[in-house]
Design a protein around this motif. Structure first.
Motif, PDB file in Angstrom:
ATOM      1  N   SER A  40       0.285  27.925  21.726  1.00  0.00           N
ATOM      2  CA  SER A  40      -0.939  27.893  20.755  1.00  0.00           C
ATOM      3  C   SER A  40      -0.337  27.116  19.574  1.00  0.00           C
ATOM      4  O   SER A  40      -1.548  26.544  18.923  1.00  0.00           O
ATOM      5  CB  SER A  40      -1.330  29.267  20.453  1.00  0.00           C
ATOM      6  N   GLY A  41       0.613  26.901  19.238  1.00  0.00           N
ATOM      7  CA  GLY A  41       0.993  26.247  18.099  1.00  0.00           C
ATOM      8  C   GLY A  41       0.860  27.329  16.787  1.00  0.00           C
ATOM      9  O   GLY A  41       0.693  28.365  17.191  1.00  0.00           O
ATOM     10  N   GLY A  42       1.004  26.844  15.608  1.00  0.00           N
ATOM     11  CA  GLY A  42       1.068  27.726  14.388  1.00  0.00           C
ATOM     12  C   GLY A  42      -0.277  28.045  14.016  1.00  0.00           C
ATOM     13  O   GLY A  42      -1.040  27.195  13.272  1.00  0.00           O
ATOM     14  N   ILE A  43      -0.740  29.364  14.162  1.00  0.00           N
ATOM     15  CA  ILE A  43      -2.009  29.923  13.850  1.00  0.00           C
ATOM     16  C   ILE A  43      -1.757  30.847  12.851  1.00  0.00           C
ATOM     17  O   ILE A  43      -1.353  32.108  13.036  1.00  0.00           O
ATOM     18  CB  ILE A  43      -2.872  30.265  14.830  1.00  0.00           C
ATOM     19  N   GLY A  44      -2.087  30.761  11.501  1.00  0.00           N
ATOM     20  CA  GLY A  44      -1.903  31.189  10.465  1.00  0.00           C
ATOM     21  C   GLY A  44      -3.147  32.194  10.190  1.00  0.00           C
ATOM     22  O   GLY A  44      -4.168  32.225  10.751  1.00  0.00           O
ATOM     23  N   PHE A  45      -2.737  33.447   9.450  1.00  0.00           N
ATOM     24  CA  PHE A  45      -3.819  34.252   8.706  1.00  0.00           C
ATOM     25  C   PHE A  45      -4.246  35.372   9.700  1.00  0.00           C
ATOM     26  O   PHE A  45      -4.710  36.341   9.478  1.00  0.00           O
ATOM     27  CB  PHE A  45      -5.078  33.749   8.346  1.00  0.00           C
ATOM     28  N   VAL A  46      -4.180  35.301  11.106  1.00  0.00           N
ATOM     29  CA  VAL A  46      -4.604  36.229  11.950  1.00  0.00           C
ATOM     30  C   VAL A  46      -3.676  37.629  11.906  1.00  0.00           C
ATOM     31  O   VAL A  46      -4.395  38.504  11.650  1.00  0.00           O
ATOM     32  CB  VAL A  46      -4.674  35.478  13.279  1.00  0.00           C
ATOM     33  N   ALA A  47      -2.362  37.387  12.055  1.00  0.00           N
ATOM     34  CA  ALA A  47      -1.717  38.537  11.938  1.00  0.00           C
ATOM     35  C   ALA A  47      -1.512  39.055  10.480  1.00  0.00           C
ATOM     36  O   ALA A  47      -1.417  40.298  10.239  1.00  0.00           O
ATOM     37  CB  ALA A  47      -0.091  37.817  12.239  1.00  0.00           C
ATOM     38  N   LEU A  48      -2.076  38.396   9.506  1.00  0.00           N
ATOM     39  CA  LEU A  48      -2.179  38.767   8.281  1.00  0.00           C
ATOM     40  C   LEU A  48      -3.230  39.651   7.875  1.00  0.00           C
ATOM     41  O   LEU A  48      -3.611  40.661   7.310  1.00  0.00           O
ATOM     42  CB  LEU A  48      -1.610  37.851   7.123  1.00  0.00           C
ATOM     43  N   MET A  49      -4.295  38.848   8.313  1.00  0.00           N
ATOM     44  CA  MET A  49      -5.701  39.638   8.183  1.00  0.00           C
ATOM     45  C   MET A  49      -6.180  40.573   8.918  1.00  0.00           C
ATOM     46  O   MET A  49      -6.750  41.502   8.248  1.00  0.00           O
ATOM     47  CB  MET A  49      -6.835  38.125   8.161  1.00  0.00           C
ATOM     48  N   VAL A  50      -6.166  40.582  10.141  1.00  0.00           N
ATOM     49  CA  VAL A  50      -6.747  41.545  10.877  1.00  0.00           C
ATOM     50  C   VAL A  50      -6.196  42.947  10.885  1.00  0.00           C
ATOM     51  O   VAL A  50      -7.155  43.696  10.684  1.00  0.00           O
ATOM     52  CB  VAL A  50      -6.542  41.095  12.644  1.00  0.00           C
ATOM     53  N   PRO A  51      -5.072  43.306  10.624  1.00  0.00           N
ATOM     54  CA  PRO A  51      -4.507  44.639  10.549  1.00  0.00           C
ATOM     55  C   PRO A  51      -5.055  45.174   9.301  1.00  0.00           C
ATOM     56  O   PRO A  51      -5.280  46.323   9.534  1.00  0.00           O
ATOM     57  CB  PRO A  51      -2.846  44.379  10.365  1.00  0.00           C
ATOM     58  N   HIS A  52      -5.095  44.538   8.118  1.00  0.00           N
ATOM     59  CA  HIS A  52      -5.837  44.817   6.748  1.00  0.00           C
ATOM     60  C   HIS A  52      -7.119  45.312   7.326  1.00  0.00           C
ATOM     61  O   HIS A  52      -7.745  46.433   6.826  1.00  0.00           O
ATOM     62  CB  HIS A  52      -5.782  43.661   5.777  1.00  0.00           C
ATOM     63  N   ALA A  53      -8.000  44.343   7.836  1.00  0.00           N
ATOM     64  CA  ALA A  53      -9.403  44.772   8.135  1.00  0.00           C
ATOM     65  C   ALA A  53      -9.361  46.001   8.863  1.00  0.00           C
ATOM     66  O   ALA A  53     -10.392  47.120   8.690  1.00  0.00           O
ATOM     67  CB  ALA A  53      -9.820  43.735   8.986  1.00  0.00           C
ATOM     68  N   VAL A  54      -8.743  46.056   9.764  1.00  0.00           N
ATOM     69  CA  VAL A  54      -8.682  47.242  10.804  1.00  0.00           C
ATOM     70  C   VAL A  54      -8.295  48.669  10.042  1.00  0.00           C
ATOM     71  O   VAL A  54      -8.919  49.757  10.016  1.00  0.00           O
ATOM     72  CB  VAL A  54      -7.717  47.298  11.824  1.00  0.00           C
ATOM     73  N   ARG A  55      -7.641  48.439   9.124  1.00  0.00           N
ATOM     74  CA  ARG A  55      -6.976  49.633   8.272  1.00  0.00           C
ATOM     75  C   ARG A  55      -8.105  50.154   7.194  1.00  0.00           C
ATOM     76  O   ARG A  55      -8.154  51.394   7.033  1.00  0.00           O
ATOM     77  CB  ARG A  55      -5.574  49.546   7.372  1.00  0.00           C
ATOM     78  N   LEU A  56      -8.933  48.940   6.731  1.00  0.00           N
ATOM     79  CA  LEU A  56      -9.737  49.364   5.969  1.00  0.00           C
ATOM     80  C   LEU A  56     -10.987  50.244   6.730  1.00  0.00           C
ATOM     81  O   LEU A  56     -11.810  51.096   6.096  1.00  0.00           O
ATOM     82  CB  LEU A  56     -10.433  48.190   5.458  1.00  0.00           C
ATOM     83  N   ALA A  57     -11.202  50.031   8.049  1.00  0.00           N
ATOM     84  CA  ALA A  57     -12.086  50.576   8.802  1.00  0.00           C
ATOM     85  C   ALA A  57     -11.455  51.912   9.241  1.00  0.00           C
ATOM     86  O   ALA A  57     -12.500  52.964   9.356  1.00  0.00           O
ATOM     87  CB  ALA A  57     -12.448  49.600   9.841  1.00  0.00           C
ATOM     88  N   VAL A  58     -10.326  52.238   9.620  1.00  0.00           N
ATOM     89  CA  VAL A  58      -9.907  53.391  10.530  1.00  0.00           C
ATOM     90  C   VAL A  58      -8.851  53.952   9.788  1.00  0.00           C
ATOM     91  O   VAL A  58      -8.441  55.163  10.297  1.00  0.00           O
ATOM     92  CB  VAL A  58      -9.640  53.080  11.927  1.00  0.00           C
ATOM     93  N   GLY A  59      -8.351  53.560   8.855  1.00  0.00           N
ATOM     94  CA  GLY A  59      -7.147  54.163   8.132  1.00  0.00           C
ATOM     95  C   GLY A  59      -5.921  53.880   8.365  1.00  0.00           C
ATOM     96  O   GLY A  59      -6.021  52.580   9.340  1.00  0.00           O
ATOM     97  N   GLY A  60      -4.834  54.407   8.241  1.00  0.00           N
ATOM     98  CA  GLY A  60      -3.486  53.937   8.474  1.00  0.00           C
ATOM     99  C   GLY A  60      -2.735  54.507   9.620  1.00  0.00           C
ATOM    100  O   GLY A  60      -1.596  53.913   9.815  1.00  0.00           O
ATOM    101  N   ASP A  61      -3.298  55.063  10.523  1.00  0.00           N
ATOM    102  CA  ASP A  61      -2.550  55.551  11.651  1.00  0.00           C
ATOM    103  C   ASP A  61      -2.361  54.556  12.733  1.00  0.00           C
ATOM    104  O   ASP A  61      -3.532  54.035  13.285  1.00  0.00           O
ATOM    105  CB  ASP A  61      -3.466  56.888  12.274  1.00  0.00           C
ATOM    106  N   ASN A  62      -1.227  54.276  12.856  1.00  0.00           N
ATOM    107  CA  ASN A  62      -1.080  53.414  13.758  1.00  0.00           C
ATOM    108  C   ASN A  62      -1.218  53.597  15.483  1.00  0.00           C
ATOM    109  O   ASN A  62      -1.480  52.519  16.251  1.00  0.00           O
ATOM    110  CB  ASN A  62       0.764  52.854  13.825  1.00  0.00           C
ATOM    111  N   ARG A  63      -1.832  54.856  15.612  1.00  0.00           N
ATOM    112  CA  ARG A  63      -2.201  55.031  17.069  1.00  0.00           C
ATOM    113  C   ARG A  63      -3.466  54.500  17.131  1.00  0.00           C
ATOM    114  O   ARG A  63      -3.867  54.168  18.439  1.00  0.00           O
ATOM    115  CB  ARG A  63      -2.188  56.509  17.245  1.00  0.00           C
ATOM    116  N   ARG A  64      -4.274  54.261  16.273  1.00  0.00           N
ATOM    117  CA  ARG A  64      -5.774  53.718  16.133  1.00  0.00           C
ATOM    118  C   ARG A  64      -5.455  52.297  15.777  1.00  0.00           C
ATOM    119  O   ARG A  64      -6.168  51.314  16.567  1.00  0.00           O
ATOM    120  CB  ARG A  64      -6.696  54.436  15.465  1.00  0.00           C
ATOM    121  N   VAL A  65      -4.675  51.980  14.799  1.00  0.00           N
ATOM    122  CA  VAL A  65      -4.644  50.613  14.390  1.00  0.00           C
ATOM    123  C   VAL A  65      -4.042  49.553  15.279  1.00  0.00           C
ATOM    124  O   VAL A  65      -4.823  48.262  15.312  1.00  0.00           O
ATOM    125  CB  VAL A  65      -3.445  50.476  12.947  1.00  0.00           C
TER     126      VAL A  65
END
Length: 323
Positions: free
Chosen positions: A243-268
């Motif tokens: 796919s080439g170098g795609i930035g921000f997805v790995a950085l942005m998505v986990p933060h958005a998910v944690r804002l919605a469901v908390g920090g438990d990695n079983r859900r994150v």
């Protein structure tokens, strides 16, 4: 996914898309769609691209969530372990120098080998006294990424004009030209890696307590951290190679998910994979339709989305601190 296959420079009704795909894989249950070029567009051009996009988005988001937990750094992403920049170097080397020892697979193989070589160098520089300290790993990753990017930019600047556009487009990320032969390995690696990371989610939760807290729970922190980082590097190498170098997805998505469901990695972790797949799916659709008939590199769109997201996140954190 049906909608994403139907949208593009040539729009195809969603019902026709479902009928074409259904008849191909369930011929006894679904009637054949009208013959024409639409079937070729759906089955040979867009469907493999959509499947690869979901896998790439899921892999990037999952790896971002894991790295942020393992390194205890909210800014951790694939660039910090050198894999993305190493893959770009390997791919640009094939595009510009023209070395093709593996035929049609030379570019993804070179990108994967470049990612693994850069990651190995990062681990070698960070592994002081047999351990992998997060701070040393981040510093080594930044240094290796800067070094490989400098060489990559030099190759691009000194290359013939006909190769510059291809090299620059690849370094910014894209799914154009995806074929069925390109998607098997990345999808298998992402599925296996995501399931394995999810199985380790309880241990990732323990790392939030810090090394002393995790050790008191019976975890071998150094060994766990090393295994998780190696797993991340393999997934990123397989994904970035196609796919080439795609930035921000790995950085942005986990933060958005944690804002919605908390920090438990079983859900994150599973929700990050799902959110990353959906996000990249629609970013790819945008890349196809916003500048038709030409495409916009996916990395450009993710950066445009990611920068305002983090500014909003910073403002939110500032308001909490002020209160």
């Amino acid at each position: 996914m049906i909608a994403a296959v139907g949208l593009g420079p040539v729009s195809i009704p969603f019902g026709d898309v479902a009928q074409v795909i259904g008849h191909r894989y369930l011929p006894g249950l679904v009637e054949p769609a009208p013959a024409g070029p639409q079937a070729v567009i759906v089955l040979d051009i867009r469907l493999p691209r959509v499947l690869l996009g979901t896998a790439v988005g899921a892999g990037l988001a999952t790896v971002g969530a894991v790295l942020q937990a393992v390194l205890r750094n909210p800014l951790a992403d694939p660039y910090l372990i050198g894999a993305s920049s190493g893959a770009s170097f390997g791919a640009v080397l094939v595009i510009i120098v023209g070395i093709t020892p593996f035929g049609l697979f030379s570019l993804p193989v070179a990108a994967f080998l470049g990612a693994m070589a850069a990651f190995a160098l990062v681990m070698l520089l960070a592994g002081g006294r047999g351990t992998v300290a997060p701070t040393r790993l981040i510093l080594a990753g930044v240094a290796v990424a800067a070094f490989t990017e400098a060489i990559t930019h030099y190759l691009v600047l000194t290359s013939p004009d006909k190769d510059v556009r291809s090299a620059m487009f690849w370094t910014l990320g894209g799914l154009g030209g995806t074929q069925w032969r390109d998607i098997g390995v990345p999808i298998a690696v992402v599925v296996a890696g995501t399931l394995w990371f999810w199985a380790q989610s309880g241990r990732l939760n323990a790392l939030v307590l810090g090394e002393e807290g995790a050790t008191s729970l019976g975890l071998e922190v150094g060994r766990l951290r090393r295994r998780m980082i190696i797993g991340c590097a393999v997934v990123i190498g397989a994904v970035v190679a196609v796919s080439g170098g795609i930035g921000f997805v790995a950085l942005m998505v986990p933060h958005a998910v944690r804002l919605a469901v908390g920090g438990d990695n079983r859900r994150v972790l599973p929700l990050s994979a799902l959110t990353g797949a959906i996000l990249l799916l629609w970013v790819d659709v945008s890349a196809r339709v916003l500048n038709r008939p030409d495409e916009i590199p996916i990395g450009v769109i993710t950066a445009v989305l990611g920068a305002p997201f983090f500014l909003a996140l910073l403002r939110r954190a500032d308001r909490k601190e002020w209160r």
